[in-house]
Scaffold this motif. Sequence first.
Motif, PDB file in Angstrom:
ATOM      1  N   GLU A 215       0.819  -1.213   0.000  1.00 36.08           N
ATOM      2  CA  GLU A 215       0.000   0.000   0.000  1.00 36.08           C
ATOM      3  C   GLU A 215       0.851   1.261   0.000  1.00 36.08           C
ATOM      4  OE1 GLU A 215      -4.018   1.575   2.263  1.00 36.08           O
ATOM      5  OE2 GLU A 215      -2.489   0.532   3.441  1.00 36.08           O
ATOM      6  N   SER A 216       2.000   1.224   0.671  1.00 40.23           N
ATOM      7  CA  SER A 216       2.862   2.404   0.727  1.00 40.23           C
ATOM      8  C   SER A 216       3.488   2.725  -0.627  1.00 40.23           C
ATOM      9  CB  SER A 216       3.975   2.206   1.765  1.00 40.23           C
ATOM     10  OG  SER A 216       4.860   1.165   1.374  1.00 40.23           O
ATOM     11  N   ASN A 217       3.463   1.772  -1.562  1.00 44.56           N
ATOM     12  CA  ASN A 217       4.004   2.010  -2.903  1.00 44.56           C
ATOM     13  C   ASN A 217       3.127   2.959  -3.719  1.00 44.56           C
ATOM     14  OD1 ASN A 217       4.840  -1.517  -3.214  1.00 44.56           O
ATOM     15  ND2 ASN A 217       6.050   0.119  -2.298  1.00 44.56           N
ATOM     16  N   LEU A 218       1.838   2.977  -3.427  1.00 46.79           N
ATOM     17  CA  LEU A 218       0.884   3.652  -4.301  1.00 46.79           C
ATOM     18  C   LEU A 218       1.046   5.164  -4.322  1.00 46.79           C
ATOM     19  CD1 LEU A 218      -2.313   1.553  -3.486  1.00 46.79           C
ATOM     20  CD2 LEU A 218      -0.522   1.110  -5.171  1.00 46.79           C
ATOM     21  N   GLN A 219       1.781   5.720  -3.370  1.00 49.09           N
ATOM     22  CA  GLN A 219       2.025   7.157  -3.340  1.00 49.09           C
ATOM     23  C   GLN A 219       2.864   7.623  -4.527  1.00 49.09           C
ATOM     24  OE1 GLN A 219       5.432   7.840  -2.266  1.00 49.09           O
ATOM     25  NE2 GLN A 219       5.446   9.991  -1.639  1.00 49.09           N
ATOM     26  N   ARG A 220       3.614   6.726  -5.152  1.00 46.46           N
ATOM     27  CA  ARG A 220       4.514   7.107  -6.235  1.00 46.46           C
ATOM     28  C   ARG A 220       4.597   6.074  -7.360  1.00 46.46           C
ATOM     29  NH1 ARG A 220       6.343   4.933  -2.047  1.00 46.46           N
ATOM     30  NH2 ARG A 220       7.948   3.335  -2.021  1.00 46.46           N
ATOM     31  N   GLN A 221       4.266   4.830  -7.104  1.00 46.43           N
ATOM     32  CA  GLN A 221       4.413   3.769  -8.107  1.00 46.43           C
ATOM     33  C   GLN A 221       3.106   3.646  -8.883  1.00 46.43           C
ATOM     34  OE1 GLN A 221       6.150   0.216  -6.340  1.00 46.43           O
ATOM     35  NE2 GLN A 221       7.561   1.438  -5.114  1.00 46.43           N
ATOM     36  N   VAL A 222       2.931   4.558  -9.844  1.00 49.66           N
ATOM     37  CA  VAL A 222       1.641   4.729 -10.516  1.00 49.66           C
ATOM     38  C   VAL A 222       1.299   3.595 -11.472  1.00 49.66           C
ATOM     39  CG1 VAL A 222       1.684   7.237 -10.272  1.00 49.66           C
ATOM     40  CG2 VAL A 222       2.760   6.168 -12.265  1.00 49.66           C
ATOM     41  N   LEU A 223       2.197   2.672 -11.642  1.00 47.62           N
ATOM     42  CA  LEU A 223       1.919   1.494 -12.463  1.00 47.62           C
ATOM     43  C   LEU A 223       0.888   0.587 -11.800  1.00 47.62           C
ATOM     44  CD1 LEU A 223       3.021   0.131 -15.094  1.00 47.62           C
ATOM     45  CD2 LEU A 223       4.635  -1.098 -13.643  1.00 47.62           C
ATOM     46  N   HIS A 224       0.789   0.657 -10.483  1.00 45.22           N
ATOM     47  CA  HIS A 224      -0.039  -0.254  -9.710  1.00 45.22           C
ATOM     48  C   HIS A 224      -1.233   0.465  -9.089  1.00 45.22           C
ATOM     49  CE1 HIS A 224       3.577  -2.650 -10.161  1.00 45.22           C
ATOM     50  NE2 HIS A 224       4.270  -1.753  -9.470  1.00 45.22           N
ATOM     51  N   GLY A 225      -2.257  -0.297  -8.743  1.00 45.82           N
ATOM     52  CA  GLY A 225      -3.444   0.262  -8.127  1.00 45.82           C
ATOM     53  C   GLY A 225      -3.813  -0.471  -6.856  1.00 45.82           C
ATOM     54  N   VAL A 226      -4.904  -0.043  -6.240  1.00 45.91           N
ATOM     55  CA  VAL A 226      -5.342  -0.635  -4.976  1.00 45.91           C
ATOM     56  C   VAL A 226      -5.587  -2.133  -5.133  1.00 45.91           C
ATOM     57  CG1 VAL A 226      -7.186  -0.636  -3.270  1.00 45.91           C
ATOM     58  CG2 VAL A 226      -6.314   1.534  -4.143  1.00 45.91           C
ATOM     59  N   ALA A 227      -6.163  -2.537  -6.248  1.00 47.55           N
ATOM     60  CA  ALA A 227      -6.466  -3.951  -6.454  1.00 47.55           C
ATOM     61  C   ALA A 227      -5.218  -4.806  -6.585  1.00 47.55           C
ATOM     62  CB  ALA A 227      -7.338  -4.123  -7.702  1.00 47.55           C
ATOM     63  N   ASP A 228      -4.057  -4.165  -6.807  1.00 48.97           N
ATOM     64  CA  ASP A 228      -2.810  -4.916  -6.993  1.00 48.97           C
ATOM     65  C   ASP A 228      -2.047  -5.136  -5.688  1.00 48.97           C
ATOM     66  OD1 ASP A 228      -2.999  -5.041  -9.875  1.00 48.97           O
ATOM     67  OD2 ASP A 228      -2.503  -2.897  -9.876  1.00 48.97           O
ATOM     68  N   VAL A 229      -2.495  -4.555  -4.583  1.00 53.64           N
ATOM     69  CA  VAL A 229      -1.789  -4.715  -3.314  1.00 53.64           C
ATOM     70  C   VAL A 229      -1.697  -6.203  -2.964  1.00 53.64           C
ATOM     71  CG1 VAL A 229      -1.865  -4.271  -0.829  1.00 53.64           C
ATOM     72  CG2 VAL A 229      -2.422  -2.440  -2.446  1.00 53.64           C
ATOM     73  N   GLY A 230      -0.466  -6.651  -2.688  1.00 52.33           N
ATOM     74  CA  GLY A 230      -0.221  -8.061  -2.414  1.00 52.33           C
ATOM     75  C   GLY A 230       0.123  -8.867  -3.647  1.00 52.33           C
ATOM     76  N   ARG A 231      -0.012  -8.280  -4.815  1.00 55.23           N
ATOM     77  CA  ARG A 231       0.265  -8.977  -6.074  1.00 55.23           C
ATOM     78  C   ARG A 231       1.716  -8.781  -6.480  1.00 55.23           C
ATOM     79  NH1 ARG A 231      -2.952  -7.509 -11.735  1.00 55.23           N
ATOM     80  NH2 ARG A 231      -2.522  -9.463 -12.853  1.00 55.23           N
ATOM     81  N   SER A 232       2.268  -9.741  -7.177  1.00 53.95           N
ATOM     82  CA  SER A 232       3.616  -9.597  -7.707  1.00 53.95           C
ATOM     83  C   SER A 232       3.703  -8.343  -8.569  1.00 53.95           C
ATOM     84  CB  SER A 232       3.984 -10.829  -8.542  1.00 53.95           C
ATOM     85  OG  SER A 232       5.052 -10.548  -9.416  1.00 53.95           O
ATOM     86  N   LYS A 233       4.753  -7.565  -8.382  1.00 56.82           N
ATOM     87  CA  LYS A 233       4.899  -6.330  -9.153  1.00 56.82           C
ATOM     88  C   LYS A 233       5.045  -6.601 -10.645  1.00 56.82           C
ATOM     89  CE  LYS A 233       6.628  -3.082  -5.701  1.00 56.82           C
ATOM     90  NZ  LYS A 233       7.718  -2.166  -5.296  1.00 56.82           N
ATOM     91  N   VAL A 234       5.742  -7.670 -11.013  1.00 57.89           N
ATOM     92  CA  VAL A 234       5.896  -7.930 -12.444  1.00 57.89           C
ATOM     93  C   VAL A 234       4.577  -8.360 -13.069  1.00 57.89           C
ATOM     94  CG1 VAL A 234       8.363  -8.438 -12.287  1.00 57.89           C
ATOM     95  CG2 VAL A 234       6.718 -10.300 -12.047  1.00 57.89           C
ATOM     96  N   GLU A 235       3.753  -9.088 -12.327  1.00 60.06           N
ATOM     97  CA  GLU A 235       2.442  -9.474 -12.847  1.00 60.06           C
ATOM     98  C   GLU A 235       1.538  -8.262 -12.978  1.00 60.06           C
ATOM     99  OE1 GLU A 235       0.869 -12.468 -10.303  1.00 60.06           O
ATOM    100  OE2 GLU A 235       2.406 -13.949 -10.796  1.00 60.06           O
TER     101      GLU A 235
END
Length: 388
Positions: free
Chosen positions: A75-95
Amino acid sequence: MDPLVSPGAELEPAELGRYSRHLLIPDIGMVGQRRLKNARVLVVGAGGLGSPALLYLAAAGVGTIGVIDFDVVDESNLQRQVLHGVADVGRSKVESAAARLAELNPLVTVRTHREPLTADNARAVVAEYDLVVDGADNFATRYLVNDACALAGLPCVWASIFRFDGQVSVLWAGHGPCYRCIYPEPPPPGAVPSCAEGGVLGVLPGVIGSVQAAEAIKLITGAGEPLVGRLLVHDALGQDWRTLRVEADPGCPLCGPDATIDGLVDYGEFCGTPAPGDPVEEDDGISAEELRRLLAERSAGRADFTLIDIREPAETAVSQIAGAELVPKGLIEADPDRLPPGAVVLYCRSGARSGQVRELLRARGRDVEHLRGGITAWAGEIEPGLPV
């Protein structure tokens, strides 16, 4: 410089429409877009820098994009890692990255490497690509990427960010300096805080990662003058850009005429810290459960010690362990005698800083211990929901 990649196949009708704004630029045009279509770019890290770089490389039509990362979305990634969203929390970053890029541009191929980049696999992975965009957030991986690219003869579009500051350059041994030419030695362990410890302005990775994508496109197509031999420095707080000239070091052990490095080394040992993905030796500090018990004993009058939070004030504003006193690491290092007498237990975010201060104080004969895993371990084991 000459284009890095030869033109690929003719553009399909769908590509002509999608990339029409590129086709109108004389420096790119039809041939340049075919070079992008034929290009293979590896992005190291799908985090802050990797997010904008991946998005813009995919949007630009880079035919094959590789992304290597072994982390999951937090969740702390979402402040800057705009590739990912709330639904991706816990998901592999490459996926998560692959799914987002496929949605953005289904005409490009995304190759995922869900693994840490290590001295064992780096040369094989890098050899599959034409250039590398380095979005790593630690020194061990930066030296690893640099060395693997230099040994393969590939350019590396490198960047670094911290708080309001960013740096970008194209490192290309044989054409300009490599990372070792500019930074021959890594800083002492703990001397430079990570973004997790010191923070980063959320939009800064977008600014710097976009510059990385632009440099990659320029290298592929031969447009403009890439940042080879130049270090671009950005101060977002003052909104200032500076360009520093940097030259290859003739004494560089990697790319100099008398180079002594002909293979990859142990980068954890070189930087004095575990490299990402390396097994970490069990720390002998106290566990979160042991600290909970000690605090209960202290409350009952059966234990006497001082719990010291050595983080920065801004970190303690997010969360802290009840009953702790704040004495930042820098103040202790400047004056170890400022701590109260008697037994002391230290903690920080993850245990790295507190472990260093513990050794400093033990060398002075102090009775000191530290919390293994820091407040992150405390939140995970004792106080779930505590922000870290």
